[in-house]
Design a protein around this motif. Structure first.
Motif, mmCIF file in Angstrom:
data_model
loop_
_atom_site.group_PDB
_atom_site.id
_atom_site.type_symbol
_atom_site.label_atom_id
_atom_site.label_comp_id
_atom_site.label_asym_id
_atom_site.label_seq_id
_atom_site.Cartn_x
_atom_site.Cartn_y
_atom_site.Cartn_z
ATOM 1 N N GLY A 30 24.293 -1.741 44.372
ATOM 2 C CA GLY A 30 25.718 -1.431 44.314
ATOM 3 C C GLY A 30 26.539 -2.578 43.768
ATOM 4 O O GLY A 30 27.422 -2.374 42.913
ATOM 5 N N ARG A 31 26.291 -3.780 44.249
ATOM 6 C CA ARG A 31 27.022 -4.957 43.766
ATOM 7 C C ARG A 31 26.775 -5.186 42.282
ATOM 8 O O ARG A 31 27.699 -5.505 41.526
ATOM 9 C CB ARG A 31 26.593 -6.203 44.547
ATOM 10 N N LEU A 32 25.525 -5.040 41.879
ATOM 11 C CA LEU A 32 25.182 -5.279 40.475
ATOM 12 C C LEU A 32 25.844 -4.245 39.566
ATOM 13 O O LEU A 32 26.325 -4.567 38.473
ATOM 14 C CB LEU A 32 23.664 -5.246 40.297
ATOM 15 N N GLU A 33 25.875 -3.003 40.011
ATOM 16 C CA GLU A 33 26.479 -1.938 39.204
ATOM 17 C C GLU A 33 27.973 -2.158 39.014
ATOM 18 O O GLU A 33 28.523 -1.879 37.935
ATOM 19 C CB GLU A 33 26.223 -0.580 39.866
ATOM 20 N N GLU A 34 28.639 -2.666 40.035
ATOM 21 C CA GLU A 34 30.090 -2.858 39.985
ATOM 22 C C GLU A 34 30.516 -4.110 39.229
ATOM 23 O O GLU A 34 31.680 -4.235 38.823
ATOM 24 C CB GLU A 34 30.642 -2.925 41.407
ATOM 25 N N ALA A 35 29.624 -5.041 39.015
ATOM 26 C CA ALA A 35 29.977 -6.318 38.382
ATOM 27 C C ALA A 35 30.369 -6.127 36.921
ATOM 28 O O ALA A 35 29.731 -5.365 36.190
ATOM 29 C CB ALA A 35 28.812 -7.289 38.488
ATOM 30 N N GLY A 36 31.413 -6.834 36.516
ATOM 31 C CA GLY A 36 31.816 -6.799 35.112
ATOM 32 C C GLY A 36 31.128 -7.874 34.290
ATOM 33 O O GLY A 36 30.827 -7.695 33.116
ATOM 34 N N ARG A 37 30.879 -9.020 34.922
ATOM 35 C CA ARG A 37 30.202 -10.122 34.238
ATOM 36 C C ARG A 37 29.297 -10.836 35.231
ATOM 37 O O ARG A 37 29.666 -11.075 36.372
ATOM 38 C CB ARG A 37 31.202 -11.113 33.646
ATOM 39 N N ILE A 38 28.102 -11.195 34.777
ATOM 40 C CA ILE A 38 27.128 -11.886 35.615
ATOM 41 C C ILE A 38 26.693 -13.168 34.916
ATOM 42 O O ILE A 38 26.326 -13.140 33.730
ATOM 43 C CB ILE A 38 25.899 -11.000 35.902
ATOM 44 N N LEU A 39 26.757 -14.273 35.650
ATOM 45 C CA LEU A 39 26.309 -15.567 35.119
ATOM 46 C C LEU A 39 24.874 -15.819 35.558
ATOM 47 O O LEU A 39 24.571 -15.811 36.752
ATOM 48 C CB LEU A 39 27.213 -16.696 35.631
ATOM 49 N N LEU A 40 23.999 -16.031 34.598
ATOM 50 C CA LEU A 40 22.627 -16.437 34.875
ATOM 51 C C LEU A 40 22.588 -17.962 34.879
ATOM 52 O O LEU A 40 22.935 -18.594 33.878
ATOM 53 C CB LEU A 40 21.665 -15.891 33.815
ATOM 54 N N LYS A 41 22.184 -18.547 35.995
ATOM 55 C CA LYS A 41 22.225 -20.001 36.159
ATOM 56 C C LYS A 41 20.805 -20.546 36.384
ATOM 57 O O LYS A 41 20.349 -20.723 37.508
ATOM 58 C CB LYS A 41 23.160 -20.346 37.328
ATOM 59 N N LYS A 73 25.357 -2.544 33.680
ATOM 60 C CA LYS A 73 25.752 -2.627 32.272
ATOM 61 C C LYS A 73 26.702 -3.798 32.051
ATOM 62 O O LYS A 73 27.334 -3.907 30.999
ATOM 63 C CB LYS A 73 26.421 -1.318 31.849
ATOM 64 N N SER A 74 26.800 -4.672 33.021
ATOM 65 C CA SER A 74 27.745 -5.786 32.938
ATOM 66 C C SER A 74 27.338 -6.773 31.846
ATOM 67 O O SER A 74 26.177 -6.825 31.421
ATOM 68 C CB SER A 74 27.816 -6.517 34.281
ATOM 69 N N ILE A 134 29.282 -12.146 39.760
ATOM 70 C CA ILE A 134 28.064 -12.517 40.482
ATOM 71 C C ILE A 134 27.386 -13.656 39.725
ATOM 72 O O ILE A 134 27.365 -13.676 38.491
ATOM 73 C CB ILE A 134 27.089 -11.321 40.595
ATOM 74 N N ILE A 135 26.836 -14.595 40.463
ATOM 75 C CA ILE A 135 26.018 -15.658 39.882
ATOM 76 C C ILE A 135 24.576 -15.415 40.309
ATOM 77 O O ILE A 135 24.276 -15.342 41.502
ATOM 78 C CB ILE A 135 26.475 -17.052 40.354
#
Length: 360
Positions: A30-41, A73-74, A134-135
């Motif tokens: 659910g959190r991943l689906e709602e995210a607009g942008r995700i930072l891969l660190k 799809k973020s 999300i990070i």
């Protein structure tokens, strides 16, 4: 109850890698689906090829990307601030395999020093952290000559841009104080971070960059970085406080007694840094030898290419750069930053006579 997923893989092409990551992300769909942008660190400490076990392996990051595409799809962006070579970020991306990976998957890379830093609670950090919903913290399992281990909590220190990291060492020369402040920095982002650890090829000995790669096959995941770090440290047969960022978290009130982690089968052992080997001495000798047992870095002149990364990283200006580079032992605070960032293996570790006698 704090839960940590632990599992093993034979290699980066083992289907168990994708299955492990999928199982973890499914809990946060659910959190991943709602995210607009995700930072891969990932951990991009320096310009080193993946096989040296210094940086997060690109195949592990690729598995994370492929599974993420299933849940969201973020927009995905990738970035880190290297230890000292942040001025040549493209070189780091190329050498670590991240440039090709991001080009293949059309992922934008971000340089943590590209924009003016932000400030919170008196601590500076890269604005990329706030621009992501999300990070995904993709750490590397490594020993660390100052903090014992560098796992998920310490990996977030890469959100501190440029030379601001040196300021932490200058302000906190004691290893436990430094680790406490690294945890305090990390805690600013808790709640927005999902943590994964690449320990398939780990780094042992005089880490985080001057040790040796070792195949452990370990994978770990949790939404709680401290719990993950503690569980992995225990899995390695070490006291959880050996990872000093965990000790820092406990100092701030974190409770490690309710961590649940299913231990995979097998024995997982790792060589610790020479600087972290503790001598066993009778009480009457401890005070006399305390100042005589030490490990100091030194420049190996024949390997030195005079790139000045060590000079830039030293928080106390202990490195002279005349005709030859020299570390002044009376100024050195044994933070090992120079040892960590050198990309030509030109910084060695010199043990005192009594260290050689009492520490094996």
């Amino acid at each position: 109850m704090k839960t940590v997923k632990l599992d093993i893989a034979k290699g980066y092409d083992d289907p168990a890698v994708v299955s492990f990551i999928d199982s973890f992300f499914s809990r946060h769909a659910g959190r991943l689906e709602e995210a607009g942008r995700i930072l891969l660190k990932p951990n991009l400490l320096l310009a080193a090829p993946p096989e040296r076990g210094i940086t997060t392996h690109p195949l592990f990051v690729e598995a994370v990307i492929n599974v993420l595409r299933k849940y969201t799809k973020s927009e995905l962006i990738l970035g880190d601030s290297p230890g000292a070579n942040f001025g040549k970020y493209e070189t780091v991306l190329n050498k670590t395999g991240m440039a090709d990976l991001c080009a293949k998957h059309r992922i934008k890379t971000v340089r943590m020093e590209a924009s003016a830093p932000k400030m919170k609670n008196g601590r500076v950090y890269a604005p990329a952290a706030d621009e992501a919903d999300i990070i995904i913290n993709i750490a590397k399992l490594k020993t660390h000559s100052l903090t014992g281990l560098t796992l998920c909590v310490k990996n977030m220190f890469g959100l501190v841009p440029g030379n601001a990291k040196v300021g932490y060492h200058r302000a906190h020369p004691d290893d436990r104080e430094l680790a406490y402040n690294i945890y305090d920095f990390f805690s600013m982002f808790e709640g927005r971070v999902l943590n994964l650890l690449d320990g398939i090829i780990a780094h042992e000995g005089d880490g985080p960059s001057r040790g040796k790669p070792v195949h452990l096959g370990i994978m770990a995941a949790s939404n709680d970085a401290v719990a993950l770090d503690a569980a992995v440290t225990r899995l390695l047969g070490l006291d959880e406080d050996f990872c000093l960022t965990t000790l820092g978290a406990k100092r701030k009130g974190y409770d490690t007694s309710d961590i649940k982690a299913d231990k995979p089968e097998g024995q997982f052992r790792i060589k610790i840094p020479v600087s972290k080997r503790v001598p066993v001495l009778p009480d009457f000798l401890k005070s006399w030898v305390s100042d005589r047992i030490f490990v100091k870095p030194f420049i190996i002149s024949e390997k030195c290419i005079k790139c000045r990364l060590c000079v830039k990283s030293c928080p106390v200006d202990a490195i002279r750069s005349d005709d030859e580079f020299l570390i002044e032992p009376e100024k050195c605070i044994e933070c090992f930053c120079c040892h960590e960032v050198c990309e030509s293996d030109a910084v060695g570790m010199r043990r005192s006579f009594l260290h050689k006698v009492f520490v094996r």
